[in-house]
Structure formats: structure tokens, C-alpha cells
Design a protein around this motif. Structure first.
Motif, PDB file in Angstrom:
ATOM      1  N   GLU A  97       0.833  -1.204   0.000  1.00  0.00           N
ATOM      2  CA  GLU A  97       0.000   0.000   0.000  1.00  0.00           C
ATOM      3  C   GLU A  97       0.868   1.255   0.000  1.00  0.00           C
ATOM      4  O   GLU A  97       0.551   2.247  -0.680  1.00  0.00           O
ATOM      5  N   LEU A 102      -1.039   4.653  -1.290  1.00  0.00           N
ATOM      6  CA  LEU A 102      -2.210   4.657  -0.411  1.00  0.00           C
ATOM      7  C   LEU A 102      -1.798   5.055   1.002  1.00  0.00           C
ATOM      8  O   LEU A 102      -0.611   5.055   1.347  1.00  0.00           O
ATOM      9  N   ASP A 103      -2.797   5.378   1.839  1.00  0.00           N
ATOM     10  CA  ASP A 103      -2.487   5.798   3.202  1.00  0.00           C
ATOM     11  C   ASP A 103      -2.737   4.678   4.215  1.00  0.00           C
ATOM     12  O   ASP A 103      -2.819   4.921   5.418  1.00  0.00           O
ATOM     13  N   GLU A 104      -2.805   3.417   3.752  1.00  0.00           N
ATOM     14  CA  GLU A 104      -3.188   2.298   4.605  1.00  0.00           C
ATOM     15  C   GLU A 104      -2.003   1.486   5.106  1.00  0.00           C
ATOM     16  O   GLU A 104      -2.112   0.286   5.341  1.00  0.00           O
ATOM     17  N   ARG A 175      -6.595  -6.021   1.414  1.00  0.00           N
ATOM     18  CA  ARG A 175      -6.586  -5.481   0.053  1.00  0.00           C
ATOM     19  C   ARG A 175      -5.611  -6.257  -0.836  1.00  0.00           C
ATOM     20  O   ARG A 175      -5.829  -6.405  -2.039  1.00  0.00           O
TER      21      ARG A 175
END
Length: 275
Positions: A97, A102-104, A175
Motif C-alpha cells: 500500500e 495509499l495511506d493504509e 486489500r
């Protein structure tokens, strides 16, 4: 330090400060900096190693003599001999991520006592947020910029999972690592909605009341889940083996591999729904 002692109240702030500094180290490095694949075909970057260096150096000062098992260090050398208490660290959980912008992604740190995660700290550097918990003392979420001291925290919110719903389960799923067995289990839940998310943030979603179950019926490593286990359990949830048995940590003979687990916001649901 006895985790049940009054002195333990300050320990979680000290650990939060360490994790916050590691989060800042990640934020200073571009995601693609020296990205490469490890022997197990998982990615690693300069940010993973920078965060780990910050954590290991600080833990050596704060808790000298307590064994630390950290993901990247464990890949390079034989892990230390463990005692009744040790520390598990994933300096950058959700590297895929992170690389995708992404910020995850998170920083995970847990203290394990007698085979059970007793303290957990999870930082989401790109979100400016930390989740933390200590068994017997509860769990909370706080807004804290990466690198800031705990005293600067805002919006401190106690964490309380929600009761099991009659229908309309929300299942937090990986994810990047949703395996067929886990997907089949989710499909059997009543009117289940999938919440795809990276890293240990899935545990946080259960602890804060926005999801009901996080199943993973494929192998993972102890450092991936110990901090989330502690936060969720401290908030009132539960994490077990898929058959409902307690999940034990410190599996040195198995290279710290966990065959699978079930995380539930409401412990009452764990007995009602088994893989």
C-alpha cells in the motif's frame, strides 16, 4: 516492568513516542526509494529499514534486555532467545500500500507477555492517527502527527467494538492478500459487506466499531498481527485461532508463522460463526 503495575501507565506513552518517531522516519522517504523484493517475494524499502532502526535503538534504551523480534532484522539474522516477555515489531506493515501511494500502511509494536499480546501501538503515518491499547487498561484512538510527542495528541477517543449484528456483517479483508478460503468464509456470513483495507488497520476498524470480523485463513507472521491483537482485545474484542482456540505467540520453531486467525469485534460471535 510489571504490566499490571501503576508504572505501566507511562509505558504506553513512551512506546507511542517511539512509534511516532518511526512514522516520521517513513514520511521522510519517498515510497519508491530502494524498493526491492526479499527472499519470500514480499517488498521492502528504505522506509521499512529507517523505521526499524528508530524503533530498535529506542527500545534498547527504554527496555534494555527485553528481546525484540522485528520483521526486517529477523530476515537478516537469527532472532534472539525469547523469555516470558518480548517485543514484536513490524516497522512498516502494508508496504504494498505504501508503494502504491495509499495511506493504509502502519507501524506496529506489541509487547507479548506469557504468549499473549498485552500492549499494542499502531500508527498510520499518512493519516496522522494512532491506535493503542493495554490489556486491562482499555484502548483508544488519537490524532497525532508523525513525529509528535503523545502530549500533543488531539481527539482522544476510547475504543469500543460494536455488538454482533443480526445481519449486515461488515468483514474487514486484506486489500493485497485475500485468499480463497477467507473469501468463502465471508461469503457465508449473513448479508456480509467487505471492507478492503491494508495493514493492521483492519484490527482498528473492529476496535472502533466500524467492522465486525477480520478473518485471515492463510498464514501470516506474528509481527503482522500482535499489535492489532492487543488493541482489539484491550477494547473488548477477541482474536483466536480459526477453531476458537487461544492464539499463542513466540513460535520460534515455526519462524513466527501464524497459520490463520479470526478477529471478532463481539466475542459472542466467535462461537456462532466458525470457518
Amino acid at each position: 516492568m510489571d504490566l499490571a503495575s501503576p508504572a505501566a501507565a507511562s509505558l504506553i506513552d513512551d512506546l507511542t513516542a517511539i512509534v511516532s518517531r518511526a512514522a516520521a522516519a517513513i514520511q521522510r522517504i519517498a515510497p519508491q526509494a530502494a524498493a526491492r523484493m526479499k527472499a519470500d517475494r514480499s517488498p521492502v524499502t528504505d522506509a521499512d529499514e529507517a523505521a526499524e532502526a528508530v524503533i530498535l535503538e529506542a527500545l534498547a534504551r527504554l527496555m534494555p534486555g527485553v528481546p525484540v523480534v522485528s520483521e526486517e532484522a529477523a530476515a537478516r539474522a537469527t532472532p534472539p532467545r525469547l523469555g516470558a516477555r518480548f517485543i514484536l515489531v513490524d516497522p512498516l506493515d502494508g508496504t504494498r500500500e505504501f508503494l502504491a501511494g495509499l495511506d493504509e500502511f502502519t507501524v506496529n509494536l506489541a509487547i507479548v507477555a506469557d504468549g499473549v499480546p498485552a500492549v499494542g501501538i499502531i500508527a498510520a503515518p499518512a493519516q496522522g492517527r494512532i491506535w493503542r491499547g493495554m490489556i486491562g487498561r482499555g484502548a483508544e484512538r488519537l490524532d497525532l502527527a508523525a513525529g509528535a510527542a503523545p502530549a500533543a495528541a488531539r481527539n482522544v477517543t476510547p475504543l469500543h467494538p460494536r455488538p454482533r449484528p443480526e445481519g449486515g456483517f461488515v468483514a474487514a479483508v486484506s486489500r493485497s492478500h485475500l485468499d480463497p478460503r477467507t473469501a468463502a468464509f465471508v461469503a457465508r456470513l449473513p448479508q456480509a459487506e467487505q471492507m478492503a483495507c491494508g495493514s493492521s488497520l483492519k484490527f482498528c476498524r473492529l476496535a472502533e466499531g466500524s467492522a465486525d470480523v477480520y478473518p485471515r485463513l492463510a498464514p501470516t507472521r506474528e509481527w503482522d498481527i500482535a499489535a492489532g491483537h492487543a488493541v482489539l482485545a484491550a477494547s473488548g474484542g477477541t482474536v483466536t485461532a480459526p477453531d476458537g482456540a487461544p492464539l499463542a505467540y513466540g513460535r520460534t520453531d515455526e519462524d513466527f508463522r501464524i497459520p490463520g486467525f479470526m478477529a471478532w469485534a463481539d466475542p459472542a460471535a466467535a462461537a456462532a460463526f466458525r470457518p
